[in-house]
Motif scaffolding. Structure first.
Motif, mmCIF file in Angstrom:
data_model
loop_
_atom_site.group_PDB
_atom_site.id
_atom_site.type_symbol
_atom_site.label_atom_id
_atom_site.label_comp_id
_atom_site.label_asym_id
_atom_site.label_seq_id
_atom_site.Cartn_x
_atom_site.Cartn_y
_atom_site.Cartn_z
ATOM 1 N N LEU A 93 0.868 -1.221 0.159
ATOM 2 C CA LEU A 93 -0.149 -0.095 -0.070
ATOM 3 C C LEU A 93 1.154 1.487 -0.021
ATOM 4 N N PRO A 94 0.275 2.364 -0.560
ATOM 5 C CA PRO A 94 1.097 3.696 -0.550
ATOM 6 C C PRO A 94 1.444 3.929 0.789
ATOM 7 N N GLU A 95 2.268 5.090 1.107
ATOM 8 C CA GLU A 95 2.557 5.555 2.308
ATOM 9 C C GLU A 95 1.529 6.732 2.560
ATOM 10 N N ILE A 96 1.072 6.883 3.719
ATOM 11 C CA ILE A 96 0.312 8.188 3.928
ATOM 12 C C ILE A 96 1.232 9.361 4.569
ATOM 13 N N PRO A 97 0.925 10.257 3.970
ATOM 14 C CA PRO A 97 1.969 11.295 4.134
ATOM 15 C C PRO A 97 1.607 12.105 5.188
#
Length: 102
Positions: A93-97
């Motif tokens: 999953l993409p990283e949450i900024p």
């Protein structure tokens, strides 16, 4: 503005609960309408119908079984369901900024 909306919601909730309790009070005070059942010979009901009798059941009645009705044959059989494609593997999953709180 926020206080007026909350005030209106509180008044609405109060009106709802008062109406519910009012209907409940009326339902308690108004007698329910249950028709009286009269029998030609008088006395209690001992039989509800030809296939349902109130009272004790004999052993022959308790052991009696009804054979199942045969299922009628239907024209064509249903087609087989479509095949489901194989599941592909998902990547990470993409990283949450991170965003600081204001």
């Amino acid at each position: 503005m926020k206080d007026s909306v909350l005030h209106a919601l509180n008044i609405g909730a109060l009106a709802l609960w008062l109406s519910v309790s009012g209907f409940a009070a009326v339902a308690i005070w108004v007698p329910s309408i249950i028709p009286e059942i009269s029998f030609p010979g008088g006395g209690e009901a001992t039989e509800l119908g030809e296939d349902f009798t109130i009272g004790e059941v004999t052993a022959a009645q308790a052991g009696a079984t009804v054979p199942p009705e045969p299922v009628p044959a239907v024209g064509e059989p249903l087609p087989s369901p479509p095949s489901i494609p194989a599941r592909t593997a998902l990547g990470p999953l993409p990283e949450i900024p991170f965003s600081p709180r204001p």
